[in-house]
Design a protein around this motif. Structure first.
Motif, PDB file in Angstrom:
ATOM      1  N   TYR A  64      13.712   1.407 -13.140  1.00 35.81           N
ATOM      2  CA  TYR A  64      12.229   1.095 -13.745  1.00 35.81           C
ATOM      3  C   TYR A  64      12.597  -0.200 -14.515  1.00 35.81           C
ATOM      4  N   ASP A  75      14.013   4.963  -5.443  1.00 28.76           N
ATOM      5  CA  ASP A  75      14.257   6.303  -5.654  1.00 28.76           C
ATOM      6  C   ASP A  75      14.982   6.685  -4.294  1.00 28.76           C
ATOM      7  N   LYS A  86      10.867   0.937  -4.491  1.00 24.20           N
ATOM      8  CA  LYS A  86       9.279   1.346  -4.429  1.00 24.20           C
ATOM      9  C   LYS A  86       8.591   0.040  -5.413  1.00 24.20           C
ATOM     10  N   ARG A  87       7.357  -0.346  -5.336  1.00 25.53           N
ATOM     11  CA  ARG A  87       6.463  -1.434  -5.758  1.00 25.53           C
ATOM     12  C   ARG A  87       5.269  -0.636  -6.227  1.00 25.53           C
ATOM     13  N   GLY A  88       5.118  -1.331  -7.359  1.00 22.88           N
ATOM     14  CA  GLY A  88       3.270  -1.020  -7.287  1.00 22.88           C
ATOM     15  C   GLY A  88       2.828  -1.363  -9.586  1.00 22.88           C
ATOM     16  N   TYR A 100       1.074   3.549 -10.009  1.00 25.42           N
ATOM     17  CA  TYR A 100       0.457   3.842  -8.741  1.00 25.42           C
ATOM     18  C   TYR A 100       1.410   3.171  -7.842  1.00 25.42           C
ATOM     19  N   ASP A 101       2.250   3.774  -6.912  1.00 27.48           N
ATOM     20  CA  ASP A 101       2.662   3.381  -5.406  1.00 27.48           C
ATOM     21  C   ASP A 101       1.993   2.063  -4.683  1.00 27.48           C
ATOM     22  N   ASP A 103       2.800   1.286  -1.286  1.00 28.06           N
ATOM     23  CA  ASP A 103       3.772   1.381   0.037  1.00 28.06           C
ATOM     24  C   ASP A 103       2.792   2.683  -0.081  1.00 28.06           C
ATOM     25  N   LYS A 104       2.768   3.476  -1.343  1.00 26.17           N
ATOM     26  CA  LYS A 104       2.226   5.188   0.024  1.00 26.17           C
ATOM     27  C   LYS A 104       0.953   5.888  -0.801  1.00 26.17           C
ATOM     28  N   LYS A 106      -0.506   6.547  -3.674  1.00 27.01           N
ATOM     29  CA  LYS A 106      -0.022   7.816  -4.579  1.00 27.01           C
ATOM     30  C   LYS A 106       0.078   7.220  -6.234  1.00 27.01           C
ATOM     31  N   THR A 107       0.214   8.211  -6.729  1.00 28.18           N
ATOM     32  CA  THR A 107       0.235   7.260  -7.920  1.00 28.18           C
ATOM     33  C   THR A 107       1.012   8.926  -9.137  1.00 28.18           C
ATOM     34  N   TYR A 108       1.936   9.184  -9.673  1.00 21.81           N
ATOM     35  CA  TYR A 108       2.643   9.362  -9.714  1.00 21.81           C
ATOM     36  C   TYR A 108       2.717   9.630 -11.445  1.00 21.81           C
TER      37      TYR A 108
END
Length: 142
Positions: A64, A75, A86-88, A100-101, A103-104, A106-108
């Motif tokens: 990260y 990933d 990935k970026r967010g 917060y992703d 590209d998708k 989506k939140t992790y």
């Protein structure tokens, strides 16, 4: 009312300098638990090598990189077994780190702890259950 608004605005713009920087993955209890699980041990030699290879790749190349207003991370793709960049955006609320992703869309969510050298993450699984597994990252000094 004005004080509450001021406090909220200040909290939204607080820096979390402990997270800023690059963090390399050094261990994962998820990986460790899978490698000794009955399901893994009962799998074919080919399956075991594939899983072990993906875990090794993740440990060698996952990180990260937290900036003040964004994050870049890697990933391992479950489909291809390759590293995906990935970026967010990231946000901290109490002991919860949200990534917060972009590209998708989506939140992790993770429960996190951090000091000068180590960042530990535990996934928050739906419906809000905290995983027992820990992903440990070491800060890269530049």
């Amino acid at each position: 009312m004005g004080k509450i608004v001021s406090i909220v605005v200040v909290l939204l713009f607080l820096d979390f300098p402990d997270l800023i920087g690059k963090w390399d993955l050094v261990s994962s209890t998820t990986f460790e638990n899978i490698l000794v699980s009955p399901a893994f041990l009962e799998g074919s030699e080919k399956q075991q090598k594939e899983v072990s290879s993906k875990f090794s790749l993740a440990l060698e190349r996952s990180f990260y990189q937290c900036y003040k207003d964004s994050v870049v991370w890697t990933d391992v793709s479950t489909a291809t077994g390759e590293i995906v960049r990935k970026r967010g955006k990231w946000f901290v609320s109490g002991d919860t780190l949200r990534v917060y992703d972009l590209d998708k869309i989506k939140t992790y969510e993770y429960v996190y702890s951090v000091n000068d050298e180590v960042l530990e993450l535990k996934f928050i699984l739906p419906p809000g259950v905290v995983s027992r597994n820990v992903w440990s990252y070491k800060k890269v000094r530049t």
